[in-house]
Design an enzyme around this catalytic site. Structure first.
Site, mmCIF file in Angstrom:
data_model
loop_
_atom_site.group_PDB
_atom_site.id
_atom_site.type_symbol
_atom_site.label_atom_id
_atom_site.label_comp_id
_atom_site.label_asym_id
_atom_site.label_seq_id
_atom_site.Cartn_x
_atom_site.Cartn_y
_atom_site.Cartn_z
ATOM 1 N N GLY A 1 -4.963 0.521 -3.610
ATOM 2 C CA GLY A 1 -4.467 -0.649 -2.911
ATOM 3 C C GLY A 1 -4.773 -1.950 -3.629
ATOM 4 O O GLY A 1 -4.105 -2.942 -3.427
ATOM 5 N N LYS B 1 -9.060 -2.565 -15.028
ATOM 6 C CA LYS B 1 -8.383 -2.648 -13.735
ATOM 7 C C LYS B 1 -7.504 -3.892 -13.718
ATOM 8 O O LYS B 1 -7.970 -5.002 -13.962
ATOM 9 C CB LYS B 1 -9.394 -2.702 -12.597
ATOM 10 C CG LYS B 1 -8.751 -2.860 -11.225
ATOM 11 C CD LYS B 1 -9.726 -2.594 -10.100
ATOM 12 C CE LYS B 1 -9.386 -1.308 -9.400
ATOM 13 N NZ LYS B 1 -10.209 -1.040 -8.225
ATOM 14 N N ASP C 1 -16.245 -4.329 1.263
ATOM 15 C CA ASP C 1 -15.331 -3.194 1.491
ATOM 16 C C ASP C 1 -16.011 -1.889 1.067
ATOM 17 O O ASP C 1 -15.440 -1.087 0.345
ATOM 18 C CB ASP C 1 -14.028 -3.398 0.710
ATOM 19 C CG ASP C 1 -12.926 -2.415 1.163
ATOM 20 O OD1 ASP C 1 -13.022 -1.888 2.285
ATOM 21 O OD2 ASP C 1 -11.992 -2.186 0.380
#
Length: 999
Positions: free
Chosen positions: A91, A110, A205
């Protein structure tokens, strides 16, 4: 319609809105960027995890379809890295393996698109850069290190350690895992998380997908801060919940508009993930996000599955971490990890193996039961101790004292103080109880450590007691400062920092020395409370004899604390020179007595005094290095580091190094918001400083946004009638003044004036500050006589409050002189300006830019009166002062060169005029030029070069540049544009003049 509330937001995410309401929300989203971002964040955060059979998918609704990103080909250069292959996508972005040719190693790369984060490209890059820098500070074997961050097209990339690993969820699915193995892995992950918290980084998270289990069995935590990147500080819309994180693992405060997620939110997510790993299901029996929130708030944790091998003690530890209130969870990640390692059965099993008898087993069972049944009694008492300091009687007394002052902001001040002290004292109870249990129940720390922690916590409670006693007899001044005083209580976290506690000087052995040390501490507590309430003279009188006693008895450690506070008080009272001397004494005592906290704070305060007050910039930078060293000796401290960054930011600002100043202020703001929350008054002060820096960088919209955020925070925290709200209103008014929004300036100035008069009285110096702004804007609106009355009232107030010789009086007198000059009353203005020169020189020194400004003003008035020979010495002296300085922080030098060039022209000295005007056109690297100065300097230099026949082709070129500039600056420059055209028309050449662009 209004912005989305929590109920509407949740219904929208789960598809539960009725059609009519959905249409209304859709229409609102078309016009509200904040709510669009909020919904995008929520949908993105709820990406389906690789789920367990039968898991609750309604908690993770699918994201809207998005076109697949084109894959990067092998060999594509991303920064200095060469792409090798795609490893996966999630995501938050796409991950590639890549090669770093500089360091000859493979890395994980990333790539994230700023738009995916709900941010504009520039905003996203800037925020991700800050997050990556924070992540890079975390060095721990159980945290994936970040090596580098950069941009690639519309993407932001992170270069990280390449770990051959599987996610925790995949690891759990691969084989049956005994609960002890699961717990061991989570303990390692928790240590990584705790290391991040110690560095000031919150994950935001934490979930199984962000835990990587390597082939070597080592677990690593990854993706710190990325979930929070969608919500940069200040971006939240008041009254709307903050998305960020994955709902099934989110703490309830992450969707609460009045709360601020912090390290305890990570603890909640950690316990959800651990519960799920131990039992194979999540802890709350919910099927939608709404039900999940209801279950969390009701504390409805599922019972352990029948036949579960997980022991009850472990379940109790995990369930405490799932408490709805952060204050009811474990005191910190370290406290949680300590509790997870306290296995009563393992401890008694070891003892049983030594004893080897059934009788001992029976006794052990009985003793274990007795210990746990008496747990509350063993460590009870914190609430009782608190009740004598912050109980109903004390609270009623304080509220009554506040309201008795009759101040319009008293009720709001009481509300803020009560909230702050409620939170602080609740944390105190939790920390004290946890510290006791660590020694007396779990036997994890020795009695010596407990004694140090209890001594620290007793000191913190004494600080609360001193403050509440002062509040109970509060006067108006105390009430004005009360909210800040409560917020300034020393952090409780230091009482859990075992290394810092161990570094403290040992307690004296003999009774006399112990009594003397305790008396010193009690006096310090009272003096700090007086300082917080603004009673500086009273606090100085209390401390001066104590400082002498501490020095005479050789108590270097204690003397450092006393001298530090005494120096701060003298600075607060306006005696900077004496404060400087006292702070140097504090530094000597601190370093002699190994009191690194006092040393760091004293050096930090010296940065401010030397740099901002005494303008000894080179010395200030030396002191900042000493402060950094002291903080490093402590092992780092987020609050001390933030305070130093605030001071260095201010130092950079006065040196005109605005970009560096902003970097320091942003870093300080992030630390303070992380420690105290977004509505912290101290963080708000930094936001105002950053706003001023943005204005100096010619970024007024950013400055205005920061000022308005600060204003709203103060209004919400202190009430609309508090003087600090009025001060923020004047900051906002100043931005509008620069943007020439005169109607808004008048409105804000009048509101601020009314607040000051009601709250502080008509003769307070703050009233004069509002009158100064109001007078300036009223004159601009064509009401000169009204402006003059306002300015004269401001001067009368300042003289009465500060005396005729004060800097404030001289500046206000200068404002009055400027107003008189603008009204055409030049002789009166000149008389006023001349009267300010000697007092300013005596108070500020012969090289201060404010002195140069007053002298320059005298020259300008003589110029307006066409007395050019009389103007010349004033302008030359102003030029000498400003050129002798190493910096031009206020941007006065360019204007002085222009003024002096005009005078030389009027005196028919074009060569001398050209000399100074050339410098005005070139500018100085440290001096910002306004657009008007750039245009005027070229126009005047063109005239000098032409009239002196020094370089007529260049004169024509400069005139073309000036015309182009004037024409692009609006109606205000119509008159100089006409003057330039008239001058060109008089030249004995064709009117055609080369444009600037033709060069």
């Amino acid at each position: 319609m209004a912005c989305l509330d929590e109920s509407t937001f949740v219904e929208l995410l789960v598809g539960g809105l009725p059609p009519a309401r959905a249409a209304e929300v859709d229409a609102h989203l078309d016009t509200c960027a904040s709510c669009r971002r909020l919904v995008a964040d929520g949908l993105r955060a709820q990406t389906p995890d690789e789920g367990l059979p039968g898991e609750i998918t309604a908690l993770t609704p699918p994201r809207p379809a998005r076109a697949e990103e084109a894959l990067l080909e092998k060999g594509t250069a991303v920064g200095r890295y060469l792409v090798l292959e795609r490893l996966g996508a999630g995501g938050m972005g796409v991950v590639y393996s890549a090669y770093d040719p500089e360091l000859d190693r493979r890395v994980a790369l990333k790539l994230l698109r700023a738009g995916v984060l709900g941010l504009e490209a520039e905003e996203g890059r800037a925020h991700l850069l800050r997050e990556a820098q924070a992540m890079a500070r975390v060095s721990h074997p159980h945290v994936v290190p970040v090596y580098d961050v950069g941009t690639f097209g519309e993407h932001i990339f992170l270069a990280m350690e390449l770990v051959e690993a599987q996610t925790l969820r995949q690891w759990l699915k691969a084989a049956a895992r005994p609960w002890r193995q699961v717990l061991s892995l989570f303990l390692d992950a928790g240590r990584g998380l705790a290391a991040a918290h110690a560095a000031g980084v919150v994950h935001g998270d934490f979930k199984p997908e962000n835990l990587l289990v390597g082939r070597d069995g080592r677990v690593r935590v990854t993706d710190f801060g990325l979930a929070r990147s969608a919500n940069p500080p200040g971006a939240e819309t008041p009254g709307t919940p903050v998305a960020g994180g994955t709902p099934a693992y989110m703490a309830p405060e992450q969707l609460d508009p009045d709360a601020h997620p912090d390290a305890r939110s990570d603890q909640f997510a950690f316990c959800v993930a651990l519960y799920e790993a131990l039992h194979g299901e999540r802890p709350f029996p919910a099927s939608t996000v709404r039900e999940l929130l209801a279950d969390i708030r009701a504390g409805r944790v599922k019972p352990a599955p029948r036949g579960s091998p997980v022991p009850p003690w472990l379940r109790r530890v995990v369930v405490r971490g799932l408490s709805v209130s952060p204050m009811d969870r474990h005191g910190s990640m370290e406290a949680l990890l300590a509790a997870l390692q306290h296995d009563p059965a393992a401890r008694w099993t070891r003892r049983l193996q030594v004893a080897g008898s059934v009788a001992l087993l029976l006794a052990a069972v009985g003793i274990t039961h007795a210990v746990h049944s008496r747990r509350e009694q063993v460590c009870a008492g914190a609430e009782e101790s608190l009740a004598t300091v912050w109980g109903p009687a004390q609270q009623a007394s304080i509220e009554s004292a506040f309201l008795a002052t009759g101040k319009p902001f008293a009720a709001a001040a009481w509300k803020r103080v009560r909230r702050t002290l409620d939170v602080y004292t609740a944390e105190w109870v939790t920390t004290r109880t946890t510290a006791c249990e660590a020694t007396r129940v779990r036997r994890e720390q020795p009695e010596e450590v407990l004694a140090r922690r209890m001594h620290c916590l007793d000191g913190r409670l004494a600080e609360v007691a001193a403050l509440t006693q002062l509040f109970a007899r509060a006067d108006a001044g105390t009430v004005e400062l009360a909210a800040r005083a409560a917020e300034a209580l020393p952090p409780l976290q230091r009482c859990s920092d075992l290394s810092a506690l161990a570094a403290r000087e040992p307690e004296p052995v003999d009774a006399e020395a112990r009594a003397r040390t305790e008396a010193l501490r009690q006096t310090l507590v009272r003096a700090r409370a007086l300082k917080a309430a603004g009673k500086y003279t009273e606090a100085v009188a209390l401390l001066e004899p104590l400082a002498k006693t501490a020095k005479d008895t050789g108590d270097r450690y204690g003397a450092a604390d006393v001298l530090l506070l005494l120096g701060e008080l003298r600075e607060d009272a306006g005696d900077s020179r004496k404060a400087e001397t006292t702070l140097f004494e504090a530094v000597w005592a601190a370093e002699a007595g190994r009191n690194d906290v006092a040393a760091a704070r004293a050096w930090t305060e010296l940065v401010r005094i030397s740099g901002e007050v005494l303008e000894q910039h080179a010395l200030a930078w030396r002191w900042s290095e000493r402060a950094e060293a002291a903080i490093e000796r402590l092992g780092g401290d987020a609050v001390l580091s933030a305070h130093l960054q605030v001071r260095t930011g201010a130092l950079l600002f006065v040196q005109g190094r605005y970009k560096e100043a902003a970097e320091q202020q942003e870093a300080a703001l992030a630390r303070l918001e992380q420690t105290y929350g977004l509505d912290s008054l101290e963080a708000t002060d930094v936001r105002l400083g950053l706003g001023a820096t943005r204005l100096a960088q010619h970024r007024p919209e950013e400055g205005l946004k920061l000022f308005e955020q600060a204003l709203e925070t103060r209004r919400q925290s202190l009430g609309p009638d508090h003087p600090d709200v009025a001060r923020a209103q004047l900051d906002v008014a100043y931005v509008h003044w620069r943007q020439r929004n005169h109607a808004q300036v008048e409105e804000l100035s009048r509101k601020a004036l009314a607040v000051f008069e009601r709250a502080l009285g008509p003769g307070h110096p703050a009233v004069a500050s509002a009158l100064n702004m109001l007078a300036a804007v009223v004159e601009r609106l064509g009401r000169g006589e009204e402006a003059l009355r306002l300015q004269e009232r401001a001067l009368d107030i300042t003289i009465q409050a500060e005396g005729l010789e004060s800097a404030g009086t001289q500046i206000t007198m200068g404002n009055l002189a400027t107003l008189l000059a603008r009204m055409g009353r030049h002789e009166e203005a000149l008389s006023r300006y001349k009267s300010t020169i000697a007092p300013l020189e005596q108070r500020l020194g012969p090289q201060h830019p404010f002195l140069a400004l007053a002298i320059r003003a005298c020259g300008n008035i003589h110029t307006d009166l066409k007395r050019y020979k009389e103007a010349l010495p004033y302008l030359q002296r102003a030029r000498t002062i400003l050129e002798s300085r190493q910096d031009d922080p206020y941007g006065y030098l360019t204007g002085t060169w222009i003024d002096l060039g005009r005078v030389w022209m009027e005196l028919k000295q074009p060569r001398k005029a050209a000399e100074v005007l050339e410098r005005a056109v070139a500018g100085r690297p440290d001096s910002k030029q306004t657009p008007g100065e750039r245009a005027y300097s070229r126009f005047y230099l063109a005239q000098a070069l032409w009239d002196g026949n020094l370089d007529r082709p260049r004169a024509l070129q400069l005139a073309g540049e000036a015309r182009e500039m004037f024409a692009g600056m609006g109606e205000r420059y119509v008159k100089p544009l006409a003057q330039l055209d008239a001058w060109r028309a008089r030249l004995p050449l064709p009117a055609q003049v080369p444009a600037a662009s033709a060069r």
